[in-house]
Design an enzyme around this catalytic site. Structure first.
Site, mmCIF file in Angstrom:
data_model
loop_
_atom_site.group_PDB
_atom_site.id
_atom_site.type_symbol
_atom_site.label_atom_id
_atom_site.label_comp_id
_atom_site.label_asym_id
_atom_site.label_seq_id
_atom_site.Cartn_x
_atom_site.Cartn_y
_atom_site.Cartn_z
ATOM 1 N N ASN A 91 -5.010 -13.316 -1.766
ATOM 2 C CA ASN A 91 -6.284 -13.660 -1.132
ATOM 3 C C ASN A 91 -6.072 -14.221 0.265
ATOM 4 O O ASN A 91 -5.130 -14.971 0.508
ATOM 5 C CB ASN A 91 -7.043 -14.684 -1.985
ATOM 6 C CG ASN A 91 -7.362 -14.142 -3.362
ATOM 7 O OD1 ASN A 91 -7.309 -12.932 -3.566
ATOM 8 N ND2 ASN A 91 -7.671 -15.013 -4.288
ATOM 9 N N HIS A 108 -1.009 -11.471 1.925
ATOM 10 C CA HIS A 108 -1.876 -10.573 2.710
ATOM 11 C C HIS A 108 -2.541 -11.301 3.880
ATOM 12 O O HIS A 108 -3.531 -10.819 4.425
ATOM 13 C CB HIS A 108 -2.939 -9.931 1.806
ATOM 14 C CG HIS A 108 -2.362 -8.932 0.845
ATOM 15 N ND1 HIS A 108 -3.049 -8.457 -0.252
ATOM 16 C CD2 HIS A 108 -1.148 -8.314 0.808
ATOM 17 C CE1 HIS A 108 -2.288 -7.592 -0.915
ATOM 18 N NE2 HIS A 108 -1.130 -7.492 -0.294
HETATM 19 C C1 BJW Z 1 -12.059 -11.735 -12.474
HETATM 20 C C2 BJW Z 1 -13.251 -12.387 -12.256
HETATM 21 C C3 BJW Z 1 -13.345 -13.654 -12.752
HETATM 22 C C4 BJW Z 1 -13.452 -10.480 -11.373
HETATM 23 N N1 BJW Z 1 -12.317 -14.189 -13.407
HETATM 24 N N2 BJW Z 1 -11.043 -12.280 -13.116
HETATM 25 C C5 BJW Z 1 3.640 2.116 -3.847
HETATM 26 C C6 BJW Z 1 4.534 1.169 -3.391
HETATM 27 C C7 BJW Z 1 4.300 0.464 -2.196
HETATM 28 C C8 BJW Z 1 3.143 0.705 -1.462
HETATM 29 C C9 BJW Z 1 2.254 1.657 -1.919
HETATM 30 C C10 BJW Z 1 2.500 2.339 -3.081
HETATM 31 N N3 BJW Z 1 1.469 3.187 -3.294
HETATM 32 C C11 BJW Z 1 0.586 3.015 -2.281
HETATM 33 C C12 BJW Z 1 1.040 2.092 -1.418
HETATM 34 C C13 BJW Z 1 0.332 1.657 -0.172
HETATM 35 C C14 BJW Z 1 -0.706 0.581 -0.316
HETATM 36 C C15 BJW Z 1 -1.317 0.592 -1.702
HETATM 37 O O1 BJW Z 1 -0.937 -0.146 -2.601
HETATM 38 N N4 BJW Z 1 -2.337 1.407 -1.911
HETATM 39 C C16 BJW Z 1 -2.999 1.449 -3.226
HETATM 40 C C17 BJW Z 1 -4.499 1.426 -3.011
HETATM 41 C C18 BJW Z 1 -2.456 2.593 -4.009
HETATM 42 N N5 BJW Z 1 -0.114 -0.698 -0.026
HETATM 43 C C19 BJW Z 1 0.012 -1.127 1.223
HETATM 44 O O2 BJW Z 1 -0.303 -0.448 2.169
HETATM 45 C C20 BJW Z 1 0.607 -2.504 1.411
HETATM 46 N N6 BJW Z 1 1.725 -2.416 2.289
HETATM 47 C C21 BJW Z 1 2.868 -1.860 1.926
HETATM 48 O O3 BJW Z 1 3.044 -1.359 0.850
HETATM 49 O O4 BJW Z 1 3.821 -1.919 2.884
HETATM 50 C C22 BJW Z 1 5.041 -1.219 2.665
HETATM 51 C C23 BJW Z 1 5.331 -0.390 3.875
HETATM 52 C C24 BJW Z 1 4.640 -0.567 5.058
HETATM 53 C C25 BJW Z 1 4.948 0.203 6.157
HETATM 54 C C26 BJW Z 1 5.908 1.168 6.043
HETATM 55 C C27 BJW Z 1 6.583 1.345 4.860
HETATM 56 C C28 BJW Z 1 6.298 0.551 3.761
HETATM 57 C C29 BJW Z 1 -0.404 -3.424 2.087
HETATM 58 C C30 BJW Z 1 -1.572 -3.694 1.221
HETATM 59 C C31 BJW Z 1 -2.581 -4.546 1.980
HETATM 60 C C32 BJW Z 1 -3.828 -4.781 1.134
HETATM 61 N N7 BJW Z 1 -4.828 -5.289 1.946
HETATM 62 C C33 BJW Z 1 -6.080 -5.734 1.320
HETATM 63 C C34 BJW Z 1 -7.017 -6.185 2.424
HETATM 64 C C35 BJW Z 1 -6.449 -7.494 3.030
HETATM 65 C C36 BJW Z 1 -7.381 -8.211 3.888
HETATM 66 C C37 BJW Z 1 -8.757 -8.379 3.305
HETATM 67 O O5 BJW Z 1 -8.968 -9.190 2.370
HETATM 68 O O6 BJW Z 1 -9.647 -7.702 3.812
HETATM 69 O O7 BJW Z 1 -5.816 -6.805 0.403
HETATM 70 S S1 BJW Z 1 -6.854 -4.488 0.283
HETATM 71 C C38 BJW Z 1 -7.422 -5.629 -0.949
HETATM 72 O O8 BJW Z 1 -6.744 -5.334 -2.211
HETATM 73 C C39 BJW Z 1 -6.930 -7.020 -0.502
HETATM 74 C C40 BJW Z 1 -6.460 -7.587 -1.810
HETATM 75 O O9 BJW Z 1 -5.548 -8.662 -1.580
HETATM 76 C C41 BJW Z 1 -5.854 -6.412 -2.512
HETATM 77 C C42 BJW Z 1 -5.739 -6.576 -4.015
HETATM 78 O O10 BJW Z 1 -7.009 -6.681 -4.604
HETATM 79 P P1 BJW Z 1 -7.239 -7.641 -5.837
HETATM 80 O O11 BJW Z 1 -7.052 -9.048 -5.427
HETATM 81 O O12 BJW Z 1 -6.459 -7.180 -6.996
HETATM 82 O O13 BJW Z 1 -8.831 -7.459 -6.077
HETATM 83 P P2 BJW Z 1 -9.587 -6.344 -6.950
HETATM 84 O O14 BJW Z 1 -10.990 -6.344 -6.545
HETATM 85 O O15 BJW Z 1 -8.873 -5.044 -6.927
HETATM 86 O O16 BJW Z 1 -9.447 -6.912 -8.459
HETATM 87 C C43 BJW Z 1 -10.107 -8.099 -8.844
HETATM 88 C C44 BJW Z 1 -9.845 -8.340 -10.325
HETATM 89 O O17 BJW Z 1 -10.423 -9.586 -10.680
HETATM 90 C C45 BJW Z 1 -10.461 -7.277 -11.256
HETATM 91 O O18 BJW Z 1 -9.497 -6.827 -12.182
HETATM 92 C C46 BJW Z 1 -11.586 -8.022 -11.977
HETATM 93 O O19 BJW Z 1 -11.754 -7.625 -13.323
HETATM 94 C C47 BJW Z 1 -11.108 -9.438 -11.903
HETATM 95 N N8 BJW Z 1 -12.188 -10.432 -11.884
HETATM 96 N N9 BJW Z 1 -14.103 -11.480 -11.540
HETATM 97 C C48 BJW Z 1 -11.196 -13.428 -13.568
HETATM 98 N N10 BJW Z 1 -14.504 -14.357 -12.587
#
Ligand code: BJW
Length: 235
Positions: A91, A108
């Site tokens: 977060n 992040h």
């Molecule tokens: C509750 C609740 C309640 C609700 N109680 N629970 C394989 C390996 C490595 C990388 C990749 C890969 N495959 C793809 C990639 C690339 C990419 C990626 O992962 N893409 C996927 C979509 C597939 N990753 C990246 O690009 C990352 N960088 C990277 O890998 O660098 C390596 C590299 C770089 C350059 C060259 C070579 C290598 C960077 C990722 C950056 C993510 N950025 C964001 C935005 C940040 C800023 C912002 O906030 O705007 O980060 S995206 C967004 O998702 C944000 C979050 O931190 C992140 C994760 O989301 P999160 O926290 O899990 O939220 P939700 O909504 O998904 O889930 C919420 C959960 O809570 C749910 O399950 C609900 O049920 C639950 N919930 N209410 C308890 N009350």
């Protein structure tokens, strides 16, 4: 006991900050490819600034909830018992700190900081950001961006994160969908090193089957119960 906790948007959901991938989440209303990539920022910085300005204003009026406060109690309680908590959050909000956590790693980035793309320095920033704003330390104009990690960018302090993860006895993921890497890979990394794993979430995440233990419900209810059990050594 040394515990590694990874938090995601779900831990802040009850503080009024939206999650990303739930039905009404941010990515159902906004296109991440137009707002959370370096290419989007290069193409239309005004639009990206407007998105983060809106979220910064929301954050400034939000308050930590019982889950943030319980994790701060866990940090203090483990330290008193000779253990440690490594609190790693995806977060960009500061609600763990405002709840009293002393050490939080924001993999992040942080919404209340701006970064100058010219000199690389960061500084606290509570106001709206704009393309025209000059960075106070180097006076460069036009290069200010939110200090957040976008898709395709390297998350912060990965060496420190993996060191802490592999030194833990227990890995716990709280409020994260397990869909964004590298954080989504921590559970398999932990398991591969024989570290016990636990998921606390509203519902089973994408990785649920990889966890040894699973607890489901609102973070503000489930996390305090779990923390009290850890501190009274029932776990
Ligand atoms: C509750 C609740 C309640 C609700 N109680 N629970 C394989 C390996 C490595 C990388 C990749 C890969 N495959 C793809 C990639 C690339 C990419 C990626 O992962 N893409 C996927 C979509 C597939 N990753 C990246 O690009 C990352 N960088 C990277 O890998 O660098 C390596 C590299 C770089 C350059 C060259 C070579 C290598 C960077 C990722 C950056 C993510 N950025 C964001 C935005 C940040 C800023 C912002 O906030 O705007 O980060 S995206 C967004 O998702 C944000 C979050 O931190 C992140 C994760 O989301 P999160 O926290 O899990 O939220 P939700 O909504 O998904 O889930 C919420 C959960 O809570 C749910 O399950 C609900 O049920 C639950 N919930 N209410 C308890 N009350």
């Amino acid at each position: 006991m040394n515990i590694f906790v990874l938090t995601g948007a779900g831990v802040s959901a009850e503080s009024g900050l939206g999650t990303f991938r739930d039905k009404d989440g941010l990515w159902s209303r906004f296109d991440p490819m137009k707002l959370a990539t370096p290419e989007a920022f290069a193409h239309d910085p005004d639009q990206v600034h407007a998105f983060y300005n809106m979220r910064r204003q929301n954050l400034l009026s939000a308050e930590p909830n019982a889950a943030h406060r319980a994790l701060a109690r866990l940090e203090a309680g483990l330290a008193e018992r000779g253990g440690s908590l490594f609190l790693c959050t995806q977060n960009i909000d500061d609600l763990h700190e405002r709840a009293g956590a002393k050490r939080v790693l924001h993999m992040h980035g942080e919404l209340l900081k701006a970064r100058c793309t010219a000199c690389g320095d960061t500084m606290l920033w509570h106001e709206d950001l704009s393309v025209a704003a000059p960075f106070p330390s180097c006076r460069h104009s036009g290069g200010l961006r939110p200090h957040v990690v976008w898709f395709g960018e390297m998350p912060l302090e990965m060496d420190a994160i993996y060191d802490a993860l592999l030194g833990a006895n227990l890995f716990v993921a709280i409020g994260t969908s397990g869909s964004v890497y590298p954080a989504a890979g921590f559970v398999s990394e932990a398991r591969g090193h024989g570290i016990r794993t636990c998921e606390i979430n509203l519902e089973p995440s994408d990785n649920a089957r990889q966890f040894d233990e699973r607890r489901y419900g609102e973070a503000s209810e489930v996390v305090p119960v779990w923390v009290e059990q850890v501190l009274s050594q029932k776990i």
